[in-house]
Design an enzyme around this catalytic site. Structure first.
Site, PDB file in Angstrom:
ATOM      1  CD  GLU A   5     -14.151 102.124  60.021  1.00  0.00           C
ATOM      2  OE1 GLU A   5     -14.876 101.156  60.285  1.00  0.00           O
ATOM      3  OE2 GLU A   5     -12.942 101.986  59.709  1.00  0.00           O
ATOM      4  CD  GLU A  60     -19.463 105.447  62.314  1.00  0.00           C
ATOM      5  OE1 GLU A  60     -19.041 104.713  61.400  1.00  0.00           O
ATOM      6  OE2 GLU A  60     -20.056 105.008  63.323  1.00  0.00           O
ATOM      7  CB  CYS A 110     -13.062  95.998  58.303  1.00  0.00           C
ATOM      8  SG  CYS A 110     -12.515  97.610  58.646  1.00  0.00           S
ATOM      9  CB  SER A 112     -17.264 102.032  62.705  1.00  0.00           C
ATOM     10  OG  SER A 112     -17.768 102.319  61.422  1.00  0.00           O
ATOM     11  CE  LYS A 143     -14.432  90.185  55.787  1.00  0.00           C
ATOM     12  NZ  LYS A 143     -15.090  91.473  56.021  1.00  0.00           N
ATOM     13  CD  GLU A 166     -19.006  90.930  57.090  1.00  0.00           C
ATOM     14  OE1 GLU A 166     -18.828  91.984  57.689  1.00  0.00           O
ATOM     15  OE2 GLU A 166     -18.224  90.523  56.195  1.00  0.00           O
ATOM     16  CD  GLU A 173     -27.157  91.384  61.570  1.00  0.00           C
ATOM     17  OE1 GLU A 173     -28.148  90.612  61.494  1.00  0.00           O
ATOM     18  OE2 GLU A 173     -26.296  91.287  62.465  1.00  0.00           O
ATOM     19  CB  CYS A 188      -6.870  90.101  56.232  1.00  0.00           C
ATOM     20  SG  CYS A 188      -8.052  91.223  56.971  1.00  0.00           S
TER      21      CYS A 188
END
Lengths: 573, 171
Positions: A278, A281, A298, A318, A357, A360, A365, A502
């Site tokens: 990241e 990037e 994230c 990102s 999560k 996700e 993808e 988190c």
């Protein structure tokens, strides 16, 4: 300052302060089912009622401002009787299945009925058996257990600005539900799980599936690998009697081995990996005129939020996958080769502070050549349940290290667990990438702490970089709107859906108040303070991963395995 | 009600043929306080609040759909299924209640196999409960597309419905 009298004792309070706040400070426990810290009182549940001299009716202390000379009785027979009746009325149509409830032992309604001495069902309400809403991959709604306190509705609307659920109907037909009474899966829910965290009963819980994990553990053909997120080691201890804010990484590793996992990895390793990808990037975007400010990616609930609410801003995200997915990918693609294992044989379980999560991990993808990065996701709470199920005493294990290569981490990776941590870690490494030197002061105080929006200007080798760390989606919405309105002084923004990051995630042990969240956060800062390796780019095994496999950050292989794409998402009622 | 007239149309149940977009264009300010007048006007125009219209209202006012749906379901006046060819209003006012309107309502529900606010599968009948239609002398009273039926006994309900079924058949 005002002087009031509570139960015959003189008490000092600020005039205008809510009485409940004063009572809590004085150590007087008055129950409540609807009160939420730092939010305006609704006075909905009426459990916090007290007697005030000169006022004929009972008053709800949460919404009653104190003033000089008031005389208050918090536990008069009348107040206690009223509370008990309220609980009995709530129980009138509440299922009697505490023994089978996910919140058994951690339920406010259960505790209060016990504290108030409810020993029989005095009222019998209309019986109804609503359907469970099992449509979401991360959150289960059981309307039968809902007491309509409104906490979930408020957190979803006021803290997250999502408003996936609201009160529908009226009177005895009132329900909390998504629009059209639809399932959560088709609503604009982003799976953050904050509603679970504030629910006083078992009406909202996580989708919990352990069977496939145990099946994998018992399958001799499978190599079962577990990863635990940075924020898990500082909260799991709370469920086993350790002081809030204790880092239990060592005993957690040991417990996971005893549970039968073949290898224990630390997601903080791939947090370090995220920092490199990241950070590179970001520098690439700054150098080559890419879309700025860059948003972190994230947090899956945040990503989901952008795809749903700000599809025109997707270019700011990102392209990095989250650390959970990255670790799954490098485990199956690189580590498997080193170990001489077929990637199909690896079963990757991740323990996350998060319900999103779960969402996700199953996204199409996140699948590469027919392989998912992560096979199963469980929350901190679920892990605690599994540990108890297996009769293990986490607190009394002998601490051990996680397994290499992915047990190695810098404390930068660990900081991912708190709001601002990703930013702090990224700034450290970006500074090194640009200047070749370490920051003199690695600690970035401006992005630490529990504030919802934190900003700083940082000098990176002569370039002033504007950074921000935001937690809570309502705060995120504010900053995104600013940017849409033309704000240009920020280059890089860390977004976390849950307030504080988190450590306060939707999968974390419930009943954490402000102080508990602070203590969890401090635990991460303490780890960082004393850590031998504080910079992601100093992680030895990470260097090895790049040397042997990935090449360099943003390489073709990195892009294939560690980066992803996003798309517009829409609620489909 | 200044901006929309819901008084007569609403009771007779004959929607004025306009679209949701037409209605929304009359409330161009996008003010949240217009939510209920807008919902009333939409129902007035299209006969009910469809999913699409609730979503359109939510977009128009920049409100979450859950909020709009929450408000709409709070009020008895809003219905979420299209009206039937024949819209039945059952008076549950005091006089009708005393004269046994509860049994009439039960009878209607049983025969039509719908709950209040719903429409039969063949789209012939829709059922609504109203508070008082001001015809207490005729209690218990039901109104079907504005035609009043006085002194309805539960065992007469089937017969009354058949009249309308025949009427539908004969065009």
């Amino acid at each position: 300052m005002s002087t009031i009298e509570v139960n015959g004792r003189t008490v000092q309070a600020d005039a205008g302060e809510m009485l409940l706040t004063v009572l809590r400070r004085e150590g007087i426990y008055v129950p409540t089912l609807c009160h939420m810290e730092d939010m305006l009182p609704t006075g909905a549940c009426r459990l916090c009622v007290v007697e005030v001299e000169g006022i004929p009716g009972l008053v709800p202390s949460c919404a009653f401002p104190v003033s000089e000379g008031q005389k208050i009785q918090t536990h008069s027979p009348r107040a206690v009787r009223a509370r008990k009746t309220i609980i009995e009325l709530l129980l009138a149509n509440h299922p009697d299945d505490c023994l089978y409830c996910a919140r058994n032992g951690e339920c406010d309604l259960q505790d209060m009925s016990s504290e108030l001495g409810v020993r029989q069902r005095r009222y019998s309400g209309a019986h109804w058996e609503p359907k469970l809403d099992l449509s979401s991959v991360s959150i289960v709604r059981d309307p039968a257990k809902c007491i309509l306190c409104g906490r979930c509705v408020r957190v979803c609307e006021e803290v997250q600005s999502v408003a996936a659920i609201d009160f529908t109907g009226r009177g005895t037909d009132s329900r909390v539900a998504p629009a059209f009474g639809a399932g959560l899966n088709v609503s604009n829910c982003v799976d953050c799980g904050q509603c679970i965290r504030v629910c006083p009963t078992g009406a909202l819980t996580e989708q919990s599936r352990f069977k496939n994990i145990f099946d994998a553990i018992h399958n001799p053909d499978k190599v079962v690998v577990v990863q635990h997120a940075p924020a898990v080691s500082v909260t799991i201890g709370e469920q086993f009697g350790l002081k809030t804010g204790t880092d239990a990484a060592g005993v957690l590793n040991a417990t996971l081995r005893r549970l039968g996992f073949d290898y224990v990895f630390d997601t903080s390793f791939s947090a370090d990996l995220t920092v490199l990808e990241e950070g590179s990037e970001l520098l690439d975007r700054i150098k080559n005129g890419g879309t700025l400010p860059m948003f972190t990616s994230c947090c899956p609930a945040w990503v989901d939020f952008v795809e749903l609410e700000y599809p025109d801003m997707i270019g700011h995200l990102s392209s990095c996958k989250s650390p959970q997915q990255m670790l799954g990918a490098v485990t199956k693609r690189w580590w498997s080769k080193k170990m001489g294992l077929e990637p199909e044989k690896i079963f990757m379980v991740s323990i996350m502070p998060c319900t999103a999560k779960k969402f996700e991990a199953q996204l199409p993808e996140m699948m590469h050549e027919g392989l998912v990065d992560v096979d199963a996701v469980i929350t901190t709470r679920e892990l605690a349940r599994i540990i108890r199920l297996r009769g293990l005493d986490l607190a009394n294990m002998t601490p051990v290290e996680a397994d290499n290569p992915f047990g190695e981490r810098s404390s930068s990776g660990k900081l991912f667990g708190a709001s601002g941590g990703v930013m702090e870690a990224a700034v450290r490494t970006a500074h090194f990438m640009v200047t070749g030197k370490e920051l003199k002061m690695p600690r970035l105080q401006a992005v630490r702490g529990l504030d919802g929006i934190k900003e700083a200007k940082i000098d990176v080798g002569g370039i002033e970089v504007g950074v921000a760390a935001v937690s809570g989606l309502a705060n995120a919405r504010k900053l995104v709107e600013d940017i849409k309105a033309g704000r240009k002084d920020i280059h890089f923004i860390e977004f976390m859906a849950c307030p504080g990051g988190c450590i306060n995630g939707g999968g974390q042990p419930i009943r954490a108040d402000h102080d508990a969240v602070k203590a969890r956060m401090q635990a991460l800062y303490n780890i960082d303070k004393d850590a031998p390796v504080r910079y992601a780019h100093d992680n030895e095994y990470l260097k090895k991963l790049y040397d042997e496999f990935l090449g360099e950050p943003l390489s073709e292989r990195s892009h294939e395995l560690l980066h992803t794409t996003y798309g517009r998402r829409q609620a489909e009622y | 009600m200044s901006t929309t007239d819901v008084s007569t149309n609403d009771i007779v149940g004959a929607p004025v043929a306009t679209t949701v977009e037409d209605v929304l264009s009359r409330f161009s300010g996008g003010n949240r306080e217009d939510l209920i007048p807008i919902l009333q006007a939409v129902q007035n125009s299209t006969g009910h609040l469809s999913r699409e219209s609730v979503l359109a209202v939510a977009r128009h006012l920049n409100l979450p759909p859950s909020k709009v749906y929450g408000v709409a379901t709070f009020y008895n006046q809003f219905r979420f299924q299209p009206l039937g060819k024949y819209h039945i209003q059952v008076c549950r006012g005091t006089a009708c209640h005393v004269k046994g309107s509860a049994a009439v309502l039960e009878s209607l529900k049983r025969i039509l196999k719908v709950e209040e606010g719903q429409t039969t599968k063949d789209k012939l009948f829709s059922l609504e409960v109203v508070a008082c239609i001001g015809a207490c002398g005729l209690a218990p009273v039901i109104s079907i597309n504005g035609e009043f039926h006085a002194g309805v006994a539960p065992d007469r309900v089937a017969g009354i419905l058949n009249v309308y079924r025949r009427r539908a058949k004969n065009g």
